[in-house]
Motif scaffolding. Structure first.
Motif, mmCIF file in Angstrom:
data_model
loop_
_atom_site.group_PDB
_atom_site.id
_atom_site.type_symbol
_atom_site.label_atom_id
_atom_site.label_comp_id
_atom_site.label_asym_id
_atom_site.label_seq_id
_atom_site.Cartn_x
_atom_site.Cartn_y
_atom_site.Cartn_z
ATOM 1 N N ASN A 206 18.904 49.045 27.561
ATOM 2 C CA ASN A 206 19.797 48.751 28.687
ATOM 3 C C ASN A 206 19.294 49.433 29.956
ATOM 4 O O ASN A 206 19.332 48.847 31.041
ATOM 5 N N LEU A 207 18.814 50.665 29.820
ATOM 6 C CA LEU A 207 18.252 51.377 30.971
ATOM 7 C C LEU A 207 17.026 50.635 31.501
ATOM 8 O O LEU A 207 16.888 50.440 32.713
ATOM 9 N N VAL A 208 16.154 50.208 30.598
ATOM 10 C CA VAL A 208 14.950 49.474 31.000
ATOM 11 C C VAL A 208 15.341 48.197 31.742
ATOM 12 O O VAL A 208 14.785 47.887 32.800
ATOM 13 N N ARG A 209 16.298 47.479 31.198
ATOM 14 C CA ARG A 209 16.726 46.228 31.849
ATOM 15 C C ARG A 209 17.323 46.502 33.225
ATOM 16 O O ARG A 209 17.063 45.766 34.186
ATOM 17 N N LEU A 210 18.136 47.545 33.335
ATOM 18 C CA LEU A 210 18.743 47.898 34.620
ATOM 19 C C LEU A 210 17.664 48.269 35.641
ATOM 20 O O LEU A 210 17.694 47.798 36.786
#
Length: 178
Positions: free
Chosen positions: A76-80
């Protein structure tokens, strides 16, 4: 402070809060270090910098590389970061997270540059003295620079202690030139 650093601090604080709630600071350190290594890989740097690809394709490519190595929250952090075109700041996010973690754990890494290799006793004395002065647990990283002639230079956060012979000679030369 650069804009990337300011943004990286914000992401690092968010990860710190997430990690603190789950008691996973060490796991997040390892995860962020791994993500930072991928982001710094020359092939990945070229891939992320290729504006002929859409942002979604670049993010998907990065996710594909790391998805088996990280958990859902890290993805999720990577996508954000990807949605905001900031995957390239992952190394800064990791570094800022480590600073926040060290502060929370009341530890500091001090670097010692000495003219000769430190003995275990000298290392322990430096750790103890710095620990008392800074009210922190001290980890030492030591290197040797024979150009110092004798003594050592110690850096811990904003603290700089130059106890080298070279530093003393430079100080004396300044005093004598006045």
């Amino acid at each position: 402070m650069s804009e990337n650093t300011t943004v990286a601090i914000s992401y690092a604080k968010a990860v710190r809060d997430l990690a603190a709630d789950a008691g996973q600071a060490k796991q997040w350190s390892e995860t962020l270090a791994g993500l930072a290594a991928v982001a710094q890989n020359p092939d990945m740097v070229a891939f992320l910098g290729d504006e002929a690809r859409s942002r979604d394709a670049r993010v998907a490519g990065f996710v594909k590389v790391v998805e088996d190595a990280v958990d859902k929250q890290a993805l999720n952090l990577v996508r954000l970061l990807g949605e905001n075109d900031r995957l390239g700041i992952l190394p800064e996010v990791a570094a800022e997270f480590e600073k926040l973690r060290a502060e929370a754990e009341r530890r500091i890494v001090a670097s010692v540059v000495s003219a000769k290799p430190l003995t275990d006793e000298q290392s322990n004395q430096i750790k103890t003295a710095l620990g008392k002065r800074l009210d922190r647990t001290v980890e030492l990283e030591s290197t040797v620079d024979e150009d110092l002639i004798g003594g050592a230079i110690i850096r811990a956060g904003d603290l700089l202690i130059d106890g080298s012979m070279r530093g003393e000679l430079e100080h004396l030369a300044v005093q004598m030139s006045r």
